[in-house]
Enzyme design. Sequence first.
Site, PDB file in Angstrom:
ATOM      1  N   ASP A  76       0.997  -1.307  -0.190  1.00 57.27           N
ATOM      2  CA  ASP A  76       0.067   0.107   0.001  1.00 57.27           C
ATOM      3  C   ASP A  76       0.711   1.087   0.120  1.00 57.27           C
ATOM      4  O   ASP A  76       1.532   1.501   1.079  1.00 57.27           O
ATOM      5  CB  ASP A  76      -0.985  -0.140   1.372  1.00 57.27           C
ATOM      6  CG  ASP A  76      -1.886   1.295   1.286  1.00 57.27           C
ATOM      7  OD1 ASP A  76      -2.217   1.656   0.093  1.00 57.27           O
ATOM      8  OD2 ASP A  76      -2.213   1.815   2.459  1.00 57.27           O
ATOM      9  N   GLU A 118      -1.239  -1.516  -4.946  1.00 53.69           N
ATOM     10  CA  GLU A 118      -2.219  -0.638  -5.041  1.00 53.69           C
ATOM     11  C   GLU A 118      -1.880   0.205  -5.949  1.00 53.69           C
ATOM     12  O   GLU A 118      -1.212   1.280  -5.626  1.00 53.69           O
ATOM     13  CB  GLU A 118      -2.790  -0.477  -3.755  1.00 53.69           C
ATOM     14  CG  GLU A 118      -4.048   0.307  -3.792  1.00 53.69           C
ATOM     15  CD  GLU A 118      -4.777   0.642  -2.368  1.00 53.69           C
ATOM     16  OE1 GLU A 118      -5.447   1.680  -2.202  1.00 53.69           O
ATOM     17  OE2 GLU A 118      -4.693   0.041  -1.376  1.00 53.69           O
ATOM     18  N   ASP A 173      -2.820   0.897   6.721  1.00 54.09           N
ATOM     19  CA  ASP A 173      -1.947   0.878   5.609  1.00 54.09           C
ATOM     20  C   ASP A 173      -1.535  -0.594   5.774  1.00 54.09           C
ATOM     21  O   ASP A 173      -1.366  -1.119   4.415  1.00 54.09           O
ATOM     22  CB  ASP A 173      -0.903   1.491   5.582  1.00 54.09           C
ATOM     23  CG  ASP A 173      -1.142   3.063   5.932  1.00 54.09           C
ATOM     24  OD1 ASP A 173      -1.239   3.700   4.801  1.00 54.09           O
ATOM     25  OD2 ASP A 173      -1.449   3.494   7.048  1.00 54.09           O
TER      26      ASP A 173
END
Length: 166
Positions: free
Chosen positions: A10, A70, A143
Amino acid sequence: MPDIVCLGIDPGLARVGYGAVAQSGLDFRALNYGCIQTTPKMKFTERLLIIYNAVLEQIDLCSPDLISVERLFFGRNTTTAEYVYQARGVVMLLSAMKNIPVIEPKPNQIKLKICGTGKAEKHQVQETVQRFLNLETLPRPDDTADALAAAITGLSMMGDDFNSMP
């Protein structure tokens, strides 16, 4: 069938969530997860170096077969987006240097895969990831949960096409 390992990322500049997930058949298990943190008091290039070294350490630790990063979505804050994209570039560079295939799911794809809706809230992702991976505690910060969710999604998106990935 041997385990397939995906390192989920992330991306961010202040916080980069990471999570390595192994899949063996229909079983998934978390290998390692956490959050890399930098502060605005540091020079921008120093922050990128910290991210580089920490992600490299995770790659060396878990030897992933693929990396799931991501994709970013930003509304109007283009300044923040610029810095985060550069941090994301560090991860992409490492994957290229290590010759590891990359999958880039969108945030709503990850939420849909993990929670069944592309509009899931952060706490829903955390709770679902905790249950799915049978973790003793809620993965924090969010996260970290997002990175684990990205890894699970990456493994599912990989499907039967793994052997044909570049």
